[in-house]
Motif scaffolding. Structure first.
Motif, PDB file in Angstrom:
ATOM      1  N   LEU A   1       0.823  -1.210   0.000  1.00  0.00           N
ATOM      2  CA  LEU A   1       0.000   0.000   0.000  1.00  0.00           C
ATOM      3  C   LEU A   1       0.860   1.264   0.000  1.00  0.00           C
ATOM      4  CD1 LEU A   1      -2.943  -0.963   2.375  1.00  0.00           C
ATOM      5  CD2 LEU A   1      -3.039  -0.570  -0.083  1.00  0.00           C
ATOM      6  N   LYS A   2       1.951   1.248   0.746  1.00  0.00           N
ATOM      7  CA  LYS A   2       2.870   2.403   0.782  1.00  0.00           C
ATOM      8  C   LYS A   2       3.500   2.635  -0.598  1.00  0.00           C
ATOM      9  CE  LYS A   2       4.307   2.221   5.618  1.00  0.00           C
ATOM     10  NZ  LYS A   2       5.458   1.990   6.520  1.00  0.00           N
ATOM     11  N   ILE A   3       3.917   1.567  -1.251  1.00  0.00           N
ATOM     12  CA  ILE A   3       4.538   1.689  -2.574  1.00  0.00           C
ATOM     13  C   ILE A   3       3.509   2.169  -3.590  1.00  0.00           C
ATOM     14  CG2 ILE A   3       5.575   0.365  -4.461  1.00  0.00           C
ATOM     15  CD1 ILE A   3       7.018  -1.296  -2.304  1.00  0.00           C
ATOM     16  N   LEU A   4       2.285   1.642  -3.535  1.00  0.00           N
ATOM     17  CA  LEU A   4       1.218   2.074  -4.440  1.00  0.00           C
ATOM     18  C   LEU A   4       0.898   3.553  -4.236  1.00  0.00           C
ATOM     19  CD1 LEU A   4      -0.933   1.303  -6.546  1.00  0.00           C
ATOM     20  CD2 LEU A   4      -2.464   0.824  -4.623  1.00  0.00           C
ATOM     21  N   PHE A   5       0.811   3.982  -2.992  1.00  0.00           N
ATOM     22  CA  PHE A   5       0.545   5.393  -2.696  1.00  0.00           C
ATOM     23  C   PHE A   5       1.666   6.277  -3.226  1.00  0.00           C
ATOM     24  CE2 PHE A   5       0.976   9.074   0.138  1.00  0.00           C
ATOM     25  CZ  PHE A   5      -0.241   9.690  -0.111  1.00  0.00           C
ATOM     26  N   LEU A   6       2.898   5.880  -3.047  1.00  0.00           N
ATOM     27  CA  LEU A   6       4.046   6.651  -3.533  1.00  0.00           C
ATOM     28  C   LEU A   6       4.038   6.736  -5.067  1.00  0.00           C
ATOM     29  CD1 LEU A   6       6.553   8.146  -2.573  1.00  0.00           C
ATOM     30  CD2 LEU A   6       7.824   6.023  -2.792  1.00  0.00           C
ATOM     31  N   ALA A   7       3.707   5.639  -5.744  1.00  0.00           N
ATOM     32  CA  ALA A   7       3.641   5.653  -7.203  1.00  0.00           C
ATOM     33  C   ALA A   7       2.528   6.587  -7.685  1.00  0.00           C
ATOM     34  CB  ALA A   7       3.412   4.236  -7.726  1.00  0.00           C
TER      35      ALA A   7
ATOM     36  N   PHE B   1       0.811  11.877 -10.061  1.00  0.00           N
ATOM     37  CA  PHE B   1       0.124  13.158  -9.910  1.00  0.00           C
ATOM     38  C   PHE B   1       1.093  14.322 -10.125  1.00  0.00           C
ATOM     39  CE2 PHE B   1      -1.079  16.743  -7.168  1.00  0.00           C
ATOM     40  CZ  PHE B   1      -2.284  17.084  -7.775  1.00  0.00           C
ATOM     41  N   VAL B   2       2.278  14.246  -9.545  1.00  0.00           N
ATOM     42  CA  VAL B   2       3.281  15.308  -9.687  1.00  0.00           C
ATOM     43  C   VAL B   2       3.692  15.451 -11.156  1.00  0.00           C
ATOM     44  CG1 VAL B   2       5.675  15.930  -9.141  1.00  0.00           C
ATOM     45  CG2 VAL B   2       4.136  15.195  -7.321  1.00  0.00           C
ATOM     46  N   LEU B   3       3.930  14.345 -11.847  1.00  0.00           N
ATOM     47  CA  LEU B   3       4.326  14.405 -13.255  1.00  0.00           C
ATOM     48  C   LEU B   3       3.196  14.945 -14.133  1.00  0.00           C
ATOM     49  CD1 LEU B   3       6.302  11.058 -13.575  1.00  0.00           C
ATOM     50  CD2 LEU B   3       7.232  13.374 -13.498  1.00  0.00           C
ATOM     51  N   PHE B   4       1.964  14.540 -13.873  1.00  0.00           N
ATOM     52  CA  PHE B   4       0.822  15.039 -14.630  1.00  0.00           C
ATOM     53  C   PHE B   4       0.656  16.542 -14.432  1.00  0.00           C
ATOM     54  CE2 PHE B   4      -3.718  16.098 -14.810  1.00  0.00           C
ATOM     55  CZ  PHE B   4      -3.974  15.773 -16.127  1.00  0.00           C
TER      56      PHE B   4
ATOM     57  N   ASN C   1       3.324  18.465 -16.343  1.00  0.00           N
ATOM     58  CA  ASN C   1       3.046  18.487 -17.783  1.00  0.00           C
ATOM     59  C   ASN C   1       1.959  19.510 -18.119  1.00  0.00           C
ATOM     60  OD1 ASN C   1       3.272  17.636 -20.484  1.00  0.00           O
ATOM     61  ND2 ASN C   1       1.468  16.350 -20.223  1.00  0.00           N
ATOM     62  N   VAL C   2       0.926  19.604 -17.300  1.00  0.00           N
ATOM     63  CA  VAL C   2      -0.141  20.583 -17.533  1.00  0.00           C
ATOM     64  C   VAL C   2       0.418  22.005 -17.444  1.00  0.00           C
ATOM     65  CG1 VAL C   2      -2.261  21.559 -16.557  1.00  0.00           C
ATOM     66  CG2 VAL C   2      -2.049  19.092 -16.851  1.00  0.00           C
ATOM     67  N   ILE C   3       1.252  22.267 -16.469  1.00  0.00           N
ATOM     68  CA  ILE C   3       1.845  23.603 -16.311  1.00  0.00           C
ATOM     69  C   ILE C   3       2.759  23.920 -17.497  1.00  0.00           C
ATOM     70  CG2 ILE C   3       3.456  24.961 -14.912  1.00  0.00           C
ATOM     71  CD1 ILE C   3       2.239  23.536 -12.460  1.00  0.00           C
ATOM     72  N   ARG C   4       3.572  22.960 -17.925  1.00  0.00           N
ATOM     73  CA  ARG C   4       4.471  23.178 -19.061  1.00  0.00           C
ATOM     74  C   ARG C   4       3.672  23.454 -20.337  1.00  0.00           C
ATOM     75  NH1 ARG C   4       5.746  20.588 -23.318  1.00  0.00           N
ATOM     76  NH2 ARG C   4       4.659  18.721 -22.674  1.00  0.00           N
ATOM     77  N   THR C   5       2.615  22.688 -20.572  1.00  0.00           N
ATOM     78  CA  THR C   5       1.793  22.884 -21.771  1.00  0.00           C
ATOM     79  C   THR C   5       1.103  24.239 -21.742  1.00  0.00           C
ATOM     80  OG1 THR C   5       1.411  20.514 -21.927  1.00  0.00           O
ATOM     81  CG2 THR C   5      -0.091  21.923 -23.146  1.00  0.00           C
TER      82      THR C   5
END
Length: 155
Positions: free
Chosen positions: A9-15, A20-23, A26-30
């Motif tokens: 669960l910890k690994i899934l939450f971290l992934a 979310f951070v990468l998405f 990308n929205v800010i860059r676009t």
């Protein structure tokens, strides 16, 4: 709960957090730099060419910029003092288009008439279907395309 389930669960939450951070990045860059436009995405945009004018009228300077195709079709702006075009609130012509940069292009008074200049936009500024990279003079018979918007100047 077993330690193995808690670790999973910890690994899934971290992934999910990293996705979310990468998405968001990308929205800010676009939003800041725009997207690259391909010819396929534009569809069939046929340039609207101003009707042929008499030779005497071509020597007079245009006074208005008119949008002939796009979301703001029919809008006219006076050319006096020049026009800055883009999505920013400090532009005189604000185009709400995904293919327009924040400060995309500007029209300014040149020596013999008006010139259009691309301000380093992502998708470019087109004069009669050709991308411009330097300040380029234009006349009453020329068509300017920025994103999905077509414009002409008129007397």
């Amino acid at each position: 709960m077993s330690e193995l389930v808690v670790l999973a669960l910890k690994i899934l939450f971290l992934a999910l957090l990293w996705l979310f951070v990468l998405f968001t990045g990308n929205v800010i860059r676009t939003d800041m730099f725009g997207r690259k436009v391909t010819t396929d995405e534009l569809g069939e945009i046929s340039p609207v060419v101003a009707p042929a004018r008499k030779r005497r009228q071509d020597k007079r300077l245009p006074v208005r910029l008119k949008i002939t195709k796009g979301t703001q079709v029919g809008l006219t702006l006076p050319l006096e003092g020049g026009i800055k075009i883009g999505r920013s609130s400090d532009c005189q012509l604000i185009l709400d288009d995904d293919y327009v940069s924040t400060r995309h292009a500007q029209i300014a008074r040149g020596g013999d008439g008006y010139v259009i200049e691309d301000l380093g936009s992502t998708n470019g500024t087109y004069l009669n279907g050709e991308r411009i990279t330097v300040p380029t003079p234009f006349t009453l018979t020329d068509t300017v395309r920025i994103g999905r918007t077509l414009m002409i100047v008129e007397r």
